[in-house]
Scaffold this active site. Sequence first.
Site, PDB file in Angstrom:
ATOM      1  N   ASP A  93       0.900  -1.183  -0.140  1.00 38.47           N
ATOM      2  CA  ASP A  93       0.008   0.061  -0.041  1.00 38.47           C
ATOM      3  C   ASP A  93       0.801   1.078  -0.044  1.00 38.47           C
ATOM      4  O   ASP A  93       1.835   1.271   0.694  1.00 38.47           O
ATOM      5  CB  ASP A  93      -0.853   0.225   1.272  1.00 38.47           C
ATOM      6  CG  ASP A  93      -1.932  -0.953   1.131  1.00 38.47           C
ATOM      7  OD1 ASP A  93      -2.112  -1.704   0.199  1.00 38.47           O
ATOM      8  OD2 ASP A  93      -2.951  -0.618   2.029  1.00 38.47           O
ATOM      9  N   HIS A 107       3.764  -2.113   3.399  1.00 35.98           N
ATOM     10  CA  HIS A 107       3.770  -0.752   2.750  1.00 35.98           C
ATOM     11  C   HIS A 107       5.279  -0.408   2.037  1.00 35.98           C
ATOM     12  O   HIS A 107       6.235  -0.747   3.020  1.00 35.98           O
ATOM     13  CB  HIS A 107       3.713   0.246   3.921  1.00 35.98           C
ATOM     14  CG  HIS A 107       2.378   0.340   4.409  1.00 35.98           C
ATOM     15  ND1 HIS A 107       2.064  -0.498   5.336  1.00 35.98           N
ATOM     16  CD2 HIS A 107       0.884   0.990   4.159  1.00 35.98           C
ATOM     17  CE1 HIS A 107       0.779  -0.342   5.592  1.00 35.98           C
ATOM     18  NE2 HIS A 107       0.276   0.377   4.898  1.00 35.98           N
TER      19      HIS A 107
END
Length: 262
Positions: A66, A211
């Site tokens: 993400d 992430h």
Amino acid sequence: MFRTEPGRRRGPVLALLAAASLVLTLGGCAADTVTPADARGEAKAADAARGSVDCAKVKCIALTFDAGPGKDTPRLLDILKEKNVKATFFLLGEKHVKRYPEVVKRIAGEGHEVANHTWSHRILTDLDASEVRDELSRTQDAIAKITGRKPTLMRPPQGRTDGTVSDVARELGLAQVLWSITAKDYSTEDSALIRQRVLDQAHGDGIILLHDIYGGTVPAVPGIIDELKRRGYTFVTVPQLLAPGKVEPGTVYRPEKPEQDD
């Protein structure tokens, strides 16, 4: 087997379990969810596009990232290429897609799934429909300008979704993808800890949330991949995890972690 279309009633026990699990895990997310197994089970093989991996027969897991791309994403792409792993990237429009267009092009060109993580990471359940539409459509357009294709998947920031978000996502042709495994890598740069958190939670049909913008994450990825492969997992993109099921716009997909995974 219950239907995957948003808004349809499912078996009462399954619906209550899915709703309770989602509220407890994410808080503020009121939409019904569909598991990868449900998506596969309801698909008609004759008219659905199957991925190269049959996740009904092998133990699959999806690696997702993400909030990128960022400065470390090229190194991550090198690792994924070396390990022969495809991932799903939920990209942020502002300051990320705009700043790293060549990296976005490379993500798509190397066979990874390019997906939408909104324009500026606003919590979508705090917005009205027009604001949700703006957050998603701006990123759709920015990605399409670079890759020639609009995403079919999105992940709402913090996993927070509701009926309004689902309606707008459906309008824009976007399915929503949540997760079942998280290292909370936003809270630590300890790569060993990130690796261990993922390994401790891993399960078949799982979706890993990481992430590629935090310092400890990319260094943890080789160890995660190597150990999960050793345990017999096959890495797939989110669409491959659902295949032969078709991604249904507006639907919320989230794996249910079993009590014990073999």
